[in-house]
Design a protein around this motif. Sequence first.
Motif, PDB file in Angstrom:
ATOM      1  N   ASP A 153      -9.261  -6.714  -6.824  1.00  0.00           N
ATOM      2  CA  ASP A 153      -8.921  -7.539  -5.665  1.00  0.00           C
ATOM      3  C   ASP A 153      -9.854  -7.162  -4.525  1.00  0.00           C
ATOM      4  OD1 ASP A 153      -6.807  -8.998  -6.809  1.00  0.00           O
ATOM      5  OD2 ASP A 153      -5.455  -7.295  -6.538  1.00  0.00           O
ATOM      6  N   MET A 154     -10.693  -8.113  -4.138  1.00  0.00           N
ATOM      7  CA  MET A 154     -11.692  -7.883  -3.101  1.00  0.00           C
ATOM      8  C   MET A 154     -11.172  -8.374  -1.756  1.00  0.00           C
ATOM      9  SD  MET A 154     -14.690  -6.757  -2.323  1.00  0.00           S
ATOM     10  CE  MET A 154     -15.080  -6.363  -4.041  1.00  0.00           C
ATOM     11  N   PRO A 155     -11.312  -7.592  -0.681  1.00  0.00           N
ATOM     12  CA  PRO A 155     -10.890  -8.075   0.637  1.00  0.00           C
ATOM     13  C   PRO A 155     -11.599  -9.366   1.038  1.00  0.00           C
ATOM     14  CG  PRO A 155     -11.260  -5.719   0.716  1.00  0.00           C
ATOM     15  CD  PRO A 155     -11.765  -6.186  -0.622  1.00  0.00           C
ATOM     16  N   VAL A 156     -10.849 -10.257   1.651  1.00  0.00           N
ATOM     17  CA  VAL A 156     -11.378 -11.483   2.253  1.00  0.00           C
ATOM     18  C   VAL A 156     -11.247 -11.415   3.775  1.00  0.00           C
ATOM     19  CG1 VAL A 156     -11.074 -13.989   2.459  1.00  0.00           C
ATOM     20  CG2 VAL A 156     -10.908 -12.898   0.217  1.00  0.00           C
ATOM     21  N   VAL A 157     -10.135 -10.886   4.247  1.00  0.00           N
ATOM     22  CA  VAL A 157      -9.889 -10.744   5.692  1.00  0.00           C
ATOM     23  C   VAL A 157      -9.482  -9.306   5.965  1.00  0.00           C
ATOM     24  CG1 VAL A 157      -8.536 -11.536   7.675  1.00  0.00           C
ATOM     25  CG2 VAL A 157      -9.122 -13.152   5.838  1.00  0.00           C
TER      26      VAL A 157
END
Length: 245
Positions: free
Chosen positions: A174-178
């Motif tokens: 899960d990659m940060p978006v915000v």
Amino acid sequence: MKKSALIVWGGWDGHQPEQVAEIFKGILEEENFQVEVSNSLESYGDKEKLRSLDLIVPHWTMGEIERKFVLNISEAVAAGVGLAGCHGGMCDSFRNNVDWQFMTGGNWVAHPGNDGVEYMVNIKHSSSPLLEGISDFKVVSEQYYLHYDPAVEVLATTRFPVFHGPHAANKAVDMPVVWTKRWGNGNVFYSSLGHQANIVSMPEVSQIMRRGFLWAAEGKKRAEELDAASCYGNVRTYTGMGDSQ
């Protein structure tokens, strides 16, 4: 009294920096900000002017920046000025300047599949209420893979892999978006969404940016209530020791 914001746009034209800057200007003016828009990095040359602002919005992809300009911004943010931006305009700026990456919280390294990848943005439950009421939503755009600071507070993520490539040999991540982070007394806000103006104009994305701008601009008030001088001095001493280009 109106709060003041500076938007500085430029760099790679593929991110439509001028058009995105106009969208950001409109959002801020709707929130009663006095907004200055510039397409020159020289706008970062006046450190006292930067410290008088409530918010700095960078939208400059790649390129080079004078080290003194980054130091000016760093000192202003550490003293309480907000910093908020999106996509490559904030976290793919000035790839040779690690001080910029340290302050902003991360840097782009890849977008497997390039533009046109369909993926989900998943809102995360955290200690921050910033994205409350915004539901998970789908985007067809670039999906940013970032190297990011473990100190950031992640407010939204996206799942990799979606597109095939050598990265897909690893387990799903899960990659940060915000995210948000602190820099001295300043609030830093980033969203990886915003490849071009049509993505920034999406209702969910524009709402995320609106909230991020307002939150980032609150740092000035907190700085007035704290002993900003000691934090400002510490950050200045640290960044002065770096070897940034």
